[in-house]
Design an enzyme around this catalytic site. Sequence first.
Site, PDB file in Angstrom:
ATOM      1  N   LYS A  33     -22.957 -15.766 -30.274  1.00 33.21           N
ATOM      2  CA  LYS A  33     -21.508 -15.580 -30.417  1.00 33.21           C
ATOM      3  C   LYS A  33     -20.810 -15.529 -29.065  1.00 33.21           C
ATOM      4  CE  LYS A  33     -21.326 -11.782 -32.821  1.00 33.21           C
ATOM      5  NZ  LYS A  33     -22.769 -11.491 -32.933  1.00 33.21           N
ATOM      6  N   ARG A 108     -14.826  -4.576 -38.577  1.00 30.53           N
ATOM      7  CA  ARG A 108     -16.247  -4.311 -38.808  1.00 30.53           C
ATOM      8  C   ARG A 108     -16.501  -3.783 -40.217  1.00 30.53           C
ATOM      9  NH1 ARG A 108     -20.262  -3.688 -35.012  1.00 30.53           N
ATOM     10  NH2 ARG A 108     -18.748  -3.610 -33.324  1.00 30.53           N
ATOM     11  N   ARG A 148     -37.303 -13.058 -25.207  1.00 27.63           N
ATOM     12  CA  ARG A 148     -36.522 -12.979 -23.966  1.00 27.63           C
ATOM     13  C   ARG A 148     -37.288 -12.269 -22.854  1.00 27.63           C
ATOM     14  NH1 ARG A 148     -30.561 -11.232 -26.183  1.00 27.63           N
ATOM     15  NH2 ARG A 148     -31.713  -9.334 -26.699  1.00 27.63           N
ATOM     16  N   ARG A 181     -36.886  -6.406 -22.002  1.00 25.87           N
ATOM     17  CA  ARG A 181     -36.070  -5.250 -22.352  1.00 25.87           C
ATOM     18  C   ARG A 181     -36.765  -4.418 -23.415  1.00 25.87           C
ATOM     19  NH1 ARG A 181     -30.128  -7.498 -23.643  1.00 25.87           N
ATOM     20  NH2 ARG A 181     -30.445  -5.934 -25.240  1.00 25.87           N
ATOM     21  N   ARG A 192     -31.480  -3.744 -36.347  1.00 23.57           N
ATOM     22  CA  ARG A 192     -30.166  -4.307 -36.018  1.00 23.57           C
ATOM     23  C   ARG A 192     -29.715  -5.286 -37.098  1.00 23.57           C
ATOM     24  NH1 ARG A 192     -30.382  -6.824 -30.211  1.00 23.57           N
ATOM     25  NH2 ARG A 192     -28.131  -7.027 -30.548  1.00 23.57           N
TER      26      ARG A 192
END
Length: 241
Positions: A33, A108, A148, A181, A192
């Site tokens: 996004k 939201r 990542r 991370r 999430r």
Amino acid sequence: MAVAVGEKHREVGKSGTVVPGPVLLLGAPGVGKGTQAQAIMAAWGIPQISTGDILRSNVSGGTELGKKARALMDRGELVPDDLVNQMVADRLQLPDTAKGYILDGFPRTLGQAEWLDSYLAERSGGLPVVAVSIKVGYTQLLRRITGRRNCPVCKSIYNIYLQPPKVDTLCDLDGTPLARRSDDTEEVFEERMRTYESLTAPVIEHYRACGRFQEVDGELPVDAVTAAVMAAVLRLRGAAS
């Protein structure tokens, strides 16, 4: 072809003939996004409006709304919808929103979506929100997040599945061991995703019922996704205006 479509939209945006209005860009963690928002902002010359940025600005600036929010946050309480709505209303009155804006993190909840619809309907000539959701398959999203890696020295970013380093676990530029991370794990990602789906499902259904919602394929090349999002906005805007 995708680039050509994007370039066409970019030229039209600069001419001032396109008024994209309020655009809600939706998508699960990892769909890109942020990348798409930056491209659309540049193409159409509209700002991105983040509720997180608005909240921080009010709190740090010591506005009346910011003082109320800080008092709640200091007590460990969530900032309620009505306070967030007031901050958003103040931000939407600034002149850079005249042609439109990309909404980030708002609405939201269903209550926020209904408030925003009513607020915009009351503004003279105000266009309604159109919502575009970037869809990427679960496995692809999982790879984007858990794969990542970054170099702690030069800040280069890799993905062990999609854009791996030449030598496993080492930065191509300086040979530094790559870092991961702590929240880029499957367990955190699943949580999430559950949170995202539970929060956004009512919002998506709201805009779908209003005929102001469309999905685009987020697994296409970046330029193609940008072109698809912009084309979706223009289609929805034609139907909504």
